[in-house]
Design a protein around this motif. Sequence first.
Motif, short mmCIF file in Angstrom:
data_model
loop_
_atom_site.label_atom_id
_atom_site.label_comp_id
_atom_site.label_asym_id
_atom_site.label_seq_id
_atom_site.Cartn_x
_atom_site.Cartn_y
_atom_site.Cartn_z
N VAL A 1 -4.12 -9.35 -3.13
CA VAL A 1 -3.65 -8.12 -3.78
C VAL A 1 -2.17 -8.26 -4.12
O VAL A 1 -1.74 -7.92 -5.24
CB VAL A 1 -3.89 -6.91 -2.86
N GLY A 2 -1.38 -8.77 -3.19
CA GLY A 2 0.05 -8.94 -3.45
C GLY A 2 0.30 -9.81 -4.67
O GLY A 2 1.15 -9.50 -5.52
N GLN A 3 -0.44 -10.90 -4.77
CA GLN A 3 -0.26 -11.79 -5.93
C GLN A 3 -0.58 -11.07 -7.24
O GLN A 3 0.10 -11.24 -8.25
CB GLN A 3 -1.14 -13.03 -5.76
N ARG A 4 -1.63 -10.23 -7.22
CA ARG A 4 -2.00 -9.48 -8.43
C ARG A 4 -0.94 -8.45 -8.81
O ARG A 4 -0.89 -7.99 -9.95
CB ARG A 4 -3.33 -8.75 -8.21
N LEU A 5 -0.13 -8.07 -7.84
CA LEU A 5 0.89 -7.04 -8.10
C LEU A 5 2.16 -7.61 -8.72
O LEU A 5 3.04 -6.86 -9.14
CB LEU A 5 1.24 -6.33 -6.79
N ARG A 6 2.28 -8.94 -8.76
CA ARG A 6 3.48 -9.55 -9.37
C ARG A 6 3.59 -9.14 -10.83
O ARG A 6 2.63 -9.30 -11.59
CB ARG A 6 3.41 -11.08 -9.30
N GLY A 7 4.74 -8.65 -11.20
CA GLY A 7 4.94 -8.22 -12.58
C GLY A 7 4.33 -6.86 -12.89
O GLY A 7 4.43 -6.37 -14.01
N VAL A 8 3.68 -6.27 -11.91
CA VAL A 8 3.01 -4.96 -12.09
C VAL A 8 3.66 -3.91 -11.18
O VAL A 8 4.10 -2.86 -11.64
CB VAL A 8 1.51 -5.06 -11.77
N ALA A 9 3.72 -4.19 -9.88
CA ALA A 9 4.32 -3.23 -8.94
C ALA A 9 5.84 -3.23 -9.11
O ALA A 9 6.45 -4.28 -9.34
CB ALA A 9 3.95 -3.59 -7.51
N THR A 10 6.43 -2.07 -8.99
CA THR A 10 7.90 -1.98 -9.06
C THR A 10 8.52 -2.19 -7.68
O THR A 10 9.69 -2.56 -7.58
CB THR A 10 8.32 -0.61 -9.62
N ALA A 11 7.75 -1.94 -6.62
CA ALA A 11 8.21 -2.17 -5.25
C ALA A 11 6.99 -2.29 -4.36
O ALA A 11 5.92 -1.78 -4.68
CB ALA A 11 9.10 -1.02 -4.77
N ALA A 12 7.14 -2.97 -3.22
CA ALA A 12 6.03 -3.08 -2.27
C ALA A 12 6.58 -3.32 -0.87
O ALA A 12 7.70 -3.83 -0.70
CB ALA A 12 5.08 -4.21 -2.66
N ILE A 13 5.77 -2.94 0.11
CA ILE A 13 6.09 -3.18 1.52
C ILE A 13 4.77 -3.24 2.26
O ILE A 13 3.77 -2.68 1.80
CB ILE A 13 7.00 -2.04 2.07
N ASP A 14 4.74 -3.93 3.40
CA ASP A 14 3.53 -3.86 4.20
C ASP A 14 3.71 -2.80 5.27
O ASP A 14 4.81 -2.57 5.77
CB ASP A 14 3.14 -5.22 4.79
N VAL A 15 2.61 -2.11 5.60
CA VAL A 15 2.70 -1.00 6.55
C VAL A 15 2.56 -1.55 7.96
O VAL A 15 1.48 -1.70 8.50
CB VAL A 15 1.62 0.06 6.25
N SER A 16 3.70 -1.91 8.53
CA SER A 16 3.71 -2.50 9.87
C SER A 16 4.25 -1.51 10.91
O SER A 16 3.86 -1.55 12.06
CB SER A 16 4.55 -3.77 9.89
N ASP A 17 5.17 -0.64 10.50
CA ASP A 17 5.79 0.29 11.44
C ASP A 17 5.34 1.73 11.22
O ASP A 17 5.81 2.63 11.92
CB ASP A 17 7.32 0.22 11.30
N GLY A 18 4.44 1.96 10.29
CA GLY A 18 3.99 3.31 9.96
C GLY A 18 4.35 3.65 8.53
O GLY A 18 5.44 3.35 8.06
N LEU A 19 3.41 4.33 7.84
CA LEU A 19 3.60 4.61 6.41
C LEU A 19 4.90 5.36 6.14
O LEU A 19 5.64 5.02 5.22
CB LEU A 19 2.41 5.42 5.89
N LEU A 20 5.18 6.42 6.92
CA LEU A 20 6.38 7.22 6.63
C LEU A 20 7.63 6.37 6.74
O LEU A 20 8.53 6.44 5.90
CB LEU A 20 6.47 8.41 7.60
N GLN A 21 7.71 5.58 7.81
CA GLN A 21 8.89 4.75 8.00
C GLN A 21 8.99 3.67 6.93
O GLN A 21 10.06 3.44 6.35
CB GLN A 21 8.86 4.13 9.40
#
Lengths: 302, 302
Positions: free
Chosen positions: B198-218
């Motif tokens: 999924v991350g690879q497909r987001l290259r050039g498409v997503a404006t920002a990304a993060i993995d949810v490791s500490d909780g979505l809000l954080q």
Amino acid sequence: MNEFELIDEILQALGDATGAPGVRVGPGDDSAVVAAPAGTDVVASIDTLIAGVHFPAAAPAALVGYRALMVSMSDLAAMGADPGYALVALSLPQADPQWAVELARGLGAAAADCDVPIVGGNIARGPVCISVSVHGWVPAGFAITRAGAKPGDQVYVTGPLGAAAAALARGGLEDYCDESSMDDLARAYFRPLAQLTVGQRLRGVATAAIDVSDGLLQDLGHVCAASGVAAELEHDSLPVAPGATVHQALSGGDDYELCFTCDEVPPGLGSEAVRIGQIVGGSGVFVDGKQLDVAGYSHFAQ
Amino acid sequence: MNEFELIDEILQALGDATGAPGVRVGPGDDSAVVAAPAGTDVVASIDTLIAGVHFPAAAPAALVGYRALMVSMSDLAAMGADPGYALVALSLPQADPQWAVELARGLGAAAADCDVPIVGGNIARGPVCISVSVHGWVPAGFAITRAGAKPGDQVYVTGPLGAAAAALARGGLEDYCDESSMDDLARAYFRPLAQLTVGQRLRGVATAAIDVSDGLLQDLGHVCAASGVAAELEHDSLPVAPGATVHQALSGGDDYELCFTCDEVPPGLGSEAVRIGQIVGGSGVFVDGKQLDVAGYSHFAQ
């Protein structure tokens, strides 16, 4: 102070050490991003330093940090690599900002001396444990491994051996708080210098190389085993550091000089490379014709 | 068993996981050597897992190893990277070959699932501590950072949230000895999947990304802070994992789904990406118009 405030303090202490040309994304994102030079192989290594095992638990944090990065960079030097980037994972039993910041200052000083940026890291709660992952570049196919030594090659080291072992044997390393108070033995332990420039000059010249981290006999033994050869050393040729014994020069670790093999002294290394013996057929490491027990440092030896 | 014998056992357990096309020198030399694809940036991250902090001390070693590598690879996924190589530094209080070999089996299973070779590592005596350093490639300039979200972007997550937090809250994770005995909650904790494809497909498409490791809000808060924007989430859109509470979905860590922003659903991600809100001007993360306290995991929070 929470995790993020501590990270801010550490980044301030690292200062310029986090940036360099080619670093597109430094600390603070999910990963760092570094431009890879064209036509290169990546050379990569990781090392861990544990308080009480790899350094005196009471040793000054800045000196521990300096040593931690240099020890890892030495593995890049042994491959002939140009410095690329470093990552540092730190665990600490509790928020001790002063210790962590001092550690970062030492890491930053070593990074400056090696010209390598520290582009990312991780901090966690746990016992004191510092893992440093270092990455460099060599022209594709030009990394120097342990496996190319052949009969007829000469064996060299890049400098005197045994000083760090002598410093450990003497004890009291936790009493040094900065470099100005150190004598040569303490400096050998706390301020090793990764032989990066020498390593780079050995590309295409040395047939094999290793850094002397666990003791010359043990480390040269790894070269011999990987290359399928034996080494004959001459006791009288061995550069024993002032203040160290021959035993410490042969078996003591932590010096981080390079030991390498090649069929002639590499150009430009005349004064730095000391010839200590030769490669022959067979297996094992011999000193003046006698095979010695390898007594370097093994973490789990009984 | 000494250090070198233990390393041999670990390498046997890793098996095929240490090799791949492009790996010129694998474990056993001073450093590993990996060919860097032309025209790429290197994406690099390091993570440490400590027994009793990041996993139950009594948890099965193979599951710990699997999770350790996946958690790090998730940081590559968040940047849109192709897997490159991994290094693992392990410290152990004493020679416990069985534990270390089981850990290696788990690392190897995760390496196979991610198609990433484990090219080197280090083993030392100390408290149980596992540092994993992962490296990947993106076409030069195409890494996805946290800093590009802009007002008008939509916010997505790649899957349901909260299952790993629910597993931790339920407890008893040390009782699982293999995957076949696990229910979905335990599997969410022990067998997270780095969203690399999924991350690879987001290259050039997503404006920002993060993995949810500490909780979505954080974690979404980090994106907003880095991008200089705010996020408005809709409670009803949130994909809460079966068995998890809304609170766990918002604040629980360890899920390793990706949260990303873009102005339309990326092609081919229709069924996997769930829209949960939008980016607006300002700062902070709001749910149904109310700014919530960020209560994710902070290692040093008092």
